[in-house]
Design an enzyme around this catalytic site. Structure first.
Site, PDB file in Angstrom:
ATOM      1  N   PRO A 102       7.527 -16.549 -25.088  1.00 24.37           N
ATOM      2  CA  PRO A 102       6.143 -16.704 -24.618  1.00 24.37           C
ATOM      3  C   PRO A 102       5.570 -15.403 -24.058  1.00 24.37           C
ATOM      4  O   PRO A 102       4.373 -15.301 -23.822  1.00 24.37           O
ATOM      5  CB  PRO A 102       6.235 -17.787 -23.540  1.00 24.37           C
ATOM      6  N   GLU A 129      14.192 -19.543 -20.061  1.00 25.71           N
ATOM      7  CA  GLU A 129      14.621 -19.010 -18.777  1.00 25.71           C
ATOM      8  C   GLU A 129      15.490 -17.807 -18.958  1.00 25.71           C
ATOM      9  O   GLU A 129      15.896 -17.172 -18.009  1.00 25.71           O
ATOM     10  CB  GLU A 129      15.223 -19.958 -17.781  1.00 25.71           C
ATOM     11  N   ARG A 167       3.595 -18.963 -46.778  1.00 25.56           N
ATOM     12  CA  ARG A 167       2.446 -19.375 -47.593  1.00 25.56           C
ATOM     13  C   ARG A 167       1.576 -18.203 -48.024  1.00 25.56           C
ATOM     14  O   ARG A 167       0.716 -18.346 -48.876  1.00 25.56           O
ATOM     15  CB  ARG A 167       1.647 -20.467 -46.897  1.00 25.56           C
ATOM     16  N   ASP A 182      -8.790 -20.074 -46.357  1.00 24.08           N
ATOM     17  CA  ASP A 182      -8.278 -20.783 -45.186  1.00 24.08           C
ATOM     18  C   ASP A 182      -9.029 -20.442 -43.907  1.00 24.08           C
ATOM     19  O   ASP A 182      -9.481 -19.333 -43.743  1.00 24.08           O
ATOM     20  CB  ASP A 182      -6.826 -20.369 -44.909  1.00 24.08           C
TER      21      ASP A 182
END
Ligand code: ADE
Length: 257
Positions: A102, A129, A167, A182
């Protein structure tokens, strides 16, 4: 052809998503190759320990550096120099090593597009963590986050990277126009889509779709994309190069508000 090497403590998590639909076909068609590596297999000792308590205390377990360094060295058949993998990577001919965390930069369509240009990619699935900081410093060439929320590990994020990149590999979708249009490809959200029947439970579809006016339909689609993006993701509009007619249309909408 892109080869993905995924380093994880939970290779079994990948079974379902990689055995269906586009990713399955992309593997079968030889467009991508996905190798899963269990980090535990590279941990030394009878117990193959992969984590330990943090120096300085504070709770939670931290992934040890050794199994991850060992895994990378075995997979790539090299020894990571003391200065770190980045020195090799800078020479060219070595794949990126991406840590899913993250704390990484956000995965967006341009990032996926640039990853789709390499022929090999290593993905290291961390746990929130902790992963020993030396993995970050001396192994990873990049860190990616899939969004501002915390997952229990990098595995789901790695699957998303594989999907978004696969893709884009030429030939995988069989229709280059589909990816070009897209959402996010052009930086705009997609216009609405409809299929048969033309009336469903009393709900019709926009007349323009049945009119046969190809040029007008394209204008309508463009305007719907602009409108949607304006309403839902105005942040996306800010970073776009829009045509004069796009800007005129958006200005009209703002007047009408
Ligand atoms: N690991 C835990 N949370 C993550 C996130 N949001 N993106 C990438 N890897 C993660």
């Amino acid at each position: 052809m892109i080869r993905f090497d995924i380093l994880t403590l939970f290779p079994e998590m990948f079974d379902g998503p990689f055995e269906a639909s586009i990713i399955k076909r992309a593997q079968e068609g030889g467009f991508v190759e996905i190798a899963l590596h269990n980090i535990r297999d590279y941990a030394p000792g009878k117990h193959r320990v992969t984590d330990d308590t943090p120096y300085g205390g504070g709770g939670g377990m931290i992934m040890k550096p050794e199994p991850i360094f060992n895994a990378v060295e075995a997979i790539l058949g090299l020894t990571v120099p003391d200065e770190g993998y980045a020195t090799l990577y800078a020479q060219g001919g070595y794949p990126p090593i991406i840590l899913l965390t993250p704390q990484g930069r956000l995965l967006k369509q341009p990032v996926a597009r640039s990853l789709a240009t390499v022929d090999r990619l290593l993905l290291i699935c961390g746990r929130y963590e902790g992963i020993d900081e030396r993995v970050r410093h001396y192994l990873a060439t990049d860190e990616l986050s899939i969004g501002d929320y915390v997952l229990s590990g990098g595995e789901l994020a790695a699957m998303i990277v594989v999907d978004a990149v696969t893709r884009l590999v030429p030939g995988v979708l069989g229709d280059a126009a589909a990816t070009a249009k897209d959402s996010h490809s052009a930086g705009l959200l997609e216009h609405p889509h409809y299929t048969r029947p033309a009336e469903y439970r009393g709900h019709g579809i926009p007349d323009i779709l049945l009119s046969g006016h190809h040029a007008r339909l394209e204008v309508w689609r463009r305007q719907q994309s602009l409108l949607r993006t304006l309403k839902r993701r105005p942040d996306l509009l800010a970073s776009l190069e829009l045509s004069q007619s796009d800007r005129d249309f958006l200005a009209q909408q703002e007047e009408g508000d």
